[in-house]
Design a protein around this motif. Structure first.
Motif, short mmCIF file in Angstrom:
data_model
loop_
_atom_site.label_atom_id
_atom_site.label_comp_id
_atom_site.label_asym_id
_atom_site.label_seq_id
_atom_site.Cartn_x
_atom_site.Cartn_y
_atom_site.Cartn_z
N SER A 157 0.84 -1.21 0.00
CA SER A 157 0.00 0.00 0.00
C SER A 157 0.87 1.25 0.00
CB SER A 157 -0.91 0.01 1.23
OG SER A 157 -1.84 -1.04 1.21
N ASN A 197 -8.00 -2.57 0.02
CA ASN A 197 -7.46 -3.53 0.96
C ASN A 197 -8.59 -4.38 1.53
OD1 ASN A 197 -4.76 -2.81 0.71
ND2 ASN A 197 -4.91 -1.20 2.26
N THR A 234 -6.47 1.49 6.49
CA THR A 234 -7.00 1.91 5.20
C THR A 234 -7.99 3.06 5.33
OG1 THR A 234 -6.76 -0.41 4.51
CG2 THR A 234 -7.95 1.07 3.03
#
Length: 249
Positions: free
Chosen positions: A117, A134, A161
């Motif tokens: 990420s 995610n 996230t």
């Protein structure tokens, strides 16, 4: 040519999502441990969408060097969507957990997801249309009995996230981060978590979705303006909504 990367693509939600995206004509990078299953999926995708480019990467992302190696190997591609779907669970009490398995789970569910990420956000934060998804879990919002460590790993995914999504919006960046939170889904997940071969959902789970249904939900999340796509653990409806965790701005 733009690509969608899917980790954990050799089975379950990742496998079905890849096929749905192929129907939209997407080109794909498919990542998983099992090369033979990735080849099988590539053949299926080519039959669905002959013009789609399909790149396969057989990588075990529980090893840090493979995580960085994967990202570096894709440096020349234009990646419009990155889906961190790879992960596994454990259904033991903390006192009974096999520590090596737990360690690998955290490396995959938390470390690999966070590194990938971060690298993607670094390179695509100001690219219009770029999206990071995610895959967390409904037990990333409600702690599971006999799944405390797994729940904690998915709490990390959901909090990380959601926080990233707010950070990107607050800074005026163009990339969007989203969380998919499935509940029980008919995949190989339960067999690995319980260490039981051929776990039968129909005989053991009162409510669950198929992998195909969850892949459809993933596409709904991708196409929406919302941050979270979560299965209601009581009635198993799918909800698109804004961030759930409190945020201290």
């Amino acid at each position: 040519m733009k690509y969608t990367v899917i980790t954990g693509a050799s089975s379950g939600i990742g496998y079905e999502a890849a096929k749905l995206l192929a129907k939209q004509g997407k080109s794909l990078v498919l990542v998983a441990r099992r090369h033979d299953e990735l080849e099988k999926l590539r053949s299926e995708i080519k039959s669905i969408s002959p013009k789609s480019d399909v790149i396969i990467k057989a990588k075990d992302l529980s090893y840090s060097e493979n995580v960085y190696g994967l990202y570096e190997s894709l440096a020349d591609l234009d990646i419009e969507t990155w889906v961190n779907n790879a992960g596994f669970g454990d259904s033991n009490l903390v006192k009974d957990v096999e520590v090596g398995k737990m360690e690998n789970m955290i490396r995959l569910n938390v470390e690999a997801l966070t590194v990938l990420s971060s690298l993607y956000v670094r390179d695509y934060h100001n690219v219009e249309g770029a999206t990071l998804v995610n895959v967390a879990s409904v037990v990333g919002y409600h702690i599971a009995k006999k799944g405390v460590t797994y729940s904690a790993s998915k709490f990390f995914v959901s909090a990380y996230t959601e926080g990233l999504a707010r950070e990107l919006m607050n800074d005026g960046d163009k990339l969007r981060a989203k969380v998919l939170a499935p509940a029980a889904t008919e995949t190989g997940f339960a067999s690995r978590a319980r260490e039981e071969e051929d776990f039968d959902y129909s005989q053991n789970v009162e409510k669950y979705h198929t992998a195909e249904e969850m892949a459809e939900f993933l596409l709904q999340l991708l196409e929406s303006d919302q941050v979270v796509g979560i299965v209601n653990h009581e009635d198993y409806s799918f909800e698109l909504r804004g961030p759930i965790h409190p945020y201290m701005g």
